[in-house]
Design a protein around this motif. Structure first.
Motif, PDB file in Angstrom:
ATOM      1  N   VAL A  67       1.037  -1.138   0.172  1.00 30.85           N
ATOM      2  CA  VAL A  67       0.260   0.279   0.196  1.00 30.85           C
ATOM      3  C   VAL A  67       1.124   0.983   0.076  1.00 30.85           C
ATOM      4  N   LEU A  68       1.595   1.608   0.663  1.00 33.08           N
ATOM      5  CA  LEU A  68       2.963   1.984   0.931  1.00 33.08           C
ATOM      6  C   LEU A  68       2.808   2.436  -0.724  1.00 33.08           C
ATOM      7  N   THR A  69       3.952   1.348  -1.719  1.00 24.94           N
ATOM      8  CA  THR A  69       3.884   1.781  -3.171  1.00 24.94           C
ATOM      9  C   THR A  69       2.994   1.818  -3.678  1.00 24.94           C
ATOM     10  N   ILE A  70       1.935   2.058  -3.321  1.00 27.56           N
ATOM     11  CA  ILE A  70       0.803   2.621  -4.156  1.00 27.56           C
ATOM     12  C   ILE A  70       0.365   4.060  -3.479  1.00 27.56           C
ATOM     13  N   ALA A  71       1.028   4.445  -2.716  1.00 25.32           N
ATOM     14  CA  ALA A  71       0.474   5.475  -1.582  1.00 25.32           C
ATOM     15  C   ALA A  71       1.361   6.622  -2.514  1.00 25.32           C
ATOM     16  N   VAL A  72       2.676   6.234  -3.011  1.00 23.90           N
ATOM     17  CA  VAL A  72       3.777   7.038  -3.366  1.00 23.90           C
ATOM     18  C   VAL A  72       3.479   7.534  -4.693  1.00 23.90           C
TER      19      VAL A  72
END
Length: 287
Positions: free
Chosen positions: A208-213
């Protein structure tokens, strides 16, 4: 042996046709303008790669690109850590869970142009509540209409207020998906809060951090409405990001060739940096 029904792809065809109409055809139009010159009356003259060379060597383009990268870097450095901290602080169970989720979602529901107008009125030193409080109460010399640093701070704070919620919600979704057994095992082993975050929560939030970034990079790197409504690119050109400069060239000066070339360069930079972010954040997941 079970066979797969491929007829379901026919339901996707209308979507593909719509995407082709709304994306591919305009893209080809931009490509056409980027290699030609027009003087009106629908007359075009071959320009080749001249517009691209002119844009890449332009001091104006390089300055606007530098401001765009600076803005995006500030946004990522503030919103991603802040979103993680807020998500970790939110309750996992009980009455306050839906309350926190609704409060987090509220800023994202406000239209972009309204956000810019709200913060413009809120921060003006003459009529704005924040402008009055900073200048007359705290004695801080603040005027975003005259001071580039004040304008930059205002634009960054506005975006942080508007879009940190997206990072929070994505991180929270990753946190609530962690089974309680992980926390129980960490408690038995006597793991510290930092160890729990480092070895349990952060790895589980990686996707989800990858998506957020990626989402925050692409959105902040292509932002236009909020800063334009808030500052108009001023004072001077201090907050004229690449997106604002592109619109000025295309609609203000009506230089369609340079604007088309700039938009393609803009698009290529966005794709390239997004690919770099994705590659760096997923390199450990490769088999």
């Amino acid at each position: 042996m079970r066979t797969e029904n491929q007829k379901a792809w026919f339901f996707v065809l209308p979507v593909l046709a719509l995407v082709a109409f709304n994306a591919l055809i305009p893209m080809m139009t931009v490509v056409n303008y980027s290699v030609q010159e027009t003087f009106g009356n629908n007359q075009f003259f071959w320009e080749g790669l001249g517009w691209f060379e002119q844009i890449l060597r332009s001091d104006r383009f390089q300055a606007a690109l530098g401001r765009q990268f600076l803005f995006t870097a500030l946004i990522l450095m503030i919103e991603v850590p802040l979103g993680i901290i807020v998500a970790l602080s939110m309750p996992r169970k009980g009455f306050w869970v839906p309350v926190c989720l609704v409060l987090m979602a509220l800023p994202m529901l406000i239209p972009w142009n309204v956000v810019g107008s709200m913060w413009n009125i809120f921060t003006l030193p003459q009529i704005g509540l924040l402008g009055y409080f900073l200048n007359d109460v705290l004695g801080i010399n603040y005027d975003m209409t005259q001071q580039p640093i004040s304008a930059w701070i205002t634009v960054v704070v506005m975006d942080v207020w508007h879009w940190t919620s997206l990072v929070v919600l994505l991180c929270y979704a990753g946190l609530v998906s962690i089974p309680d057994a992980y926390y129980q095992a960490a408690k038995i082993d006597g793991a510290s809060p930092w160890s729990v975050f480092r070895y349990i929560q952060l790895p589980k939030m990686k996707t989800v951090l990858t998506i957020a970034v990626l989402l925050r990079f692409m959105d902040s790197f292509n932002i236009y409405t909020e800063p334009f409504v808030l500052t108009g690119g001023g004072p001077g050109n201090s907050t004229t990001l690449l997106s604002i400069d592109l619109v000025k060239i295309a609609l203000g000066q009506f230089d369609l060739g340079p604007a088309a070339a700039m938009s393609l360069i803009y698009f290529a930079i966005t794709l390239l940096v997004s690919w770099v972010f994705y590659t760096l954040m997923t390199k450990d997941d490769a088999p």
